[in-house]
Design an enzyme around this catalytic site. Structure first.
Site, short mmCIF file in Angstrom:
data_model
loop_
_atom_site.label_atom_id
_atom_site.label_comp_id
_atom_site.label_asym_id
_atom_site.label_seq_id
_atom_site.Cartn_x
_atom_site.Cartn_y
_atom_site.Cartn_z
N TYR A 39 -63.05 82.87 33.47
CA TYR A 39 -63.00 83.43 34.83
C TYR A 39 -61.72 82.94 35.51
CZ TYR A 39 -64.95 85.59 38.99
OH TYR A 39 -65.14 86.41 40.07
N LYS A 94 -82.82 102.85 21.81
CA LYS A 94 -81.60 103.40 21.20
C LYS A 94 -80.56 102.29 21.05
CE LYS A 94 -80.16 107.35 19.62
NZ LYS A 94 -80.23 108.63 20.30
N GLU A 136 -78.66 111.16 26.26
CA GLU A 136 -79.97 111.10 25.60
C GLU A 136 -81.04 111.73 26.49
OE1 GLU A 136 -81.99 109.79 22.10
OE2 GLU A 136 -79.89 109.67 22.63
N ASN A 286 -92.15 116.49 16.29
CA ASN A 286 -92.61 115.13 16.06
C ASN A 286 -93.47 114.67 17.23
OD1 ASN A 286 -92.67 112.88 14.44
ND2 ASN A 286 -90.58 112.22 14.87
N ASN A 318 -82.68 110.69 13.12
CA ASN A 318 -81.37 110.60 13.76
C ASN A 318 -80.66 109.27 13.53
OD1 ASN A 318 -82.06 113.09 14.80
ND2 ASN A 318 -81.33 112.63 16.86
#
Length: 406
Positions: A39, A94, A136, A286, A318
């Site tokens: 920082y 995800k 999504e 699904n 996927n």
């Protein structure tokens, strides 16, 4: 899902720490000097460098390996428009997959937006944070416009997985199924039940791979998408064909391929019987497919079947696509994910299925043997070769098509 599974899922998400993802620090923070570098005052120098050259953000920050998984909650799984906040468990999930399969970091972002314009503007304003955007669970037809406009406005990859992710995996499996059936994609007649995001993206990708548009019939709730209809949005209009077929039954007669991205039990045994020799059925609804594989095989012994479920062979999952597509795109700092990259992913996936399966894959799935054939037309998700094969193929396609920065 059983009641026990519901309880287990809730416990999994709630304990010992709520949620599924967290942030970790990648640099030492044990001394005063460490903190002065992390920082103030040390952080000022990378700020100056990035202000002079924005590309340096890839060198001095986490931008290059950070993907935003973003939703408006309008089409979450099969649950519909549950709202942005209720979609958060899926977006976190995800993130888990991105990290597990491709070592990509994720911030999940849930956007309360009443209009596509508001959503687009919000995402565009925060995009500098990220190396890529994964859209999504956004309902059609807004998802098409959202992705298109964000791709036009941003110089990082924007990818709607509900469209292109399923399309890539389905297309790879279909190429292998056609080979087993002794058919060519240029000659096949295909029916797609479902004219939303996934269906339209899948048909577009099949055309990129050589399918003829006039041989593709798309079917929505009102029947075959044909040139005589006046109720079609701009995206369906691209698949309107001049035909006298009107119903799903009509469409399936003599078809080589059925692709379902719709709902349970909508594809009947009579429809299957009417299809051409060695029919290919991708029943991808699904968790309940358009036809159960056991019923399909009972109806015809020459059928090749794939579903979206993990408890049947040939799962169109996927996770075989999006982690590796983004990995390849991020590795070369691609400005976008284009058709060339998707086609490269399709061919890499299809080719991998023809190679000997590693023992660790057999062990993971409790199998004694597995080889290319009617029950193995697409790789398994835990195949360790995916991370070795797909990202380089996608990265090379990005270079060849001129969208790679390095």
């Amino acid at each position: 899902m059983s009641h026990k599974l519901y309880e287990d899922a809730l416990a999994y998400h709630a304990t010992p720490t709520p949620g599924k993802i967290a942030i970790r620090i990648t640099k030492p923070t044990k001394t005063q000097r460490d903190l002065s570098l992390a920082y103030s005052p040390g952080v000022a120098e990378p700020v100056r460098r990035i202000a002079r050259n924005p590309e340096d953000a890839y060198r001095y920050t986490a931008k290059g390996n950070l993907v935003a998984v973003i939703t408006d909650g309008s089409a979450v799984l099969g649950l519909g428009n549950v709202g942005a906040l209720a979609g958060k468990p899926v977006m976190e999930g995800k993130g888990v997959l991105f990290k597990t399969f491709a070592d990509i970091d994720v911030f999940d972002i849930e956007v309360n937006a009443d209009t596509p314009d508001a959503f687009i503007d919000t995402v565009a304003r925060i995009a500098d944070t990220f190396g890529g955007i994964n859209l999504e669970d956004i309902a059609a037809p807004h998802c098409f416009r959202i992705e298109r406009e964000l791709r036009e406005r941003l110089d990082i990859p924007v990818f709607h997985d509900d469209q292109h992710g399923t399309a890539v995996i389905a297309a790879a499996g279909l190429l292998n199924a056609l080979q087993l059936a002794g058919k060519r994609i240029e000659d096949m007649r295909a029916v797609c039940l479902g004219a939303g995001a996934t269906g339209i993206a899948t048909m577009n990708l099949l055309i990129q791979l050589g399918a003829r548009r006039e041989n593709l019939l798309m079917v929505d709730r009102k029947g075959v998408v044909h040139t005589g209809r006046e109720d079609l949005n701009e995206f369906k209009q691209g698949f309107a064909v001049n035909t006298d077929r009107r119903t799903l039954d009509d469409a399936c007669a003599d078809a080589d391929v059925f692709i379902g991205v719709s709902g349970p039990d909508l594809f009947t045994t009579d429809m299957l019987r009417s299809m051409a020799a060695t029919p290919i059925v991708f029943a991808l609804a699904n968790p309940d497919p358009e036809i159960l594989p056991e019923l399909a095989h009972k109806t015809r012994d020459d059928v090749i079947v794939a579903t979206g479920r993990s408890d049947y062979p040939n799962q169109i999952n996927n996770v075989l696509g999006f982690p590796y597509i983004f990995r390849g795109a991020l590795d070369v700092r691609a400005r976008t994910i284009n058709d060339d990259m998707l086609v490269a992913a399709v061919h890499a996936l299809a080719a991998l299925t023809h190679e000997p399966v590693p023992q660790e894959v057999l062990d993971a799935y409790g199998l004694e043997a597995l080889a290319f054939g009617t029950d193995y037309i697409i790789p398994k998700p835990f195949d360790p070769r995916l991370i070795e094969r797909l990202p380089p193929a996608i990265a090379e396609a990005a270079r060849q098509s001129g969208v790679a920065r390095n």
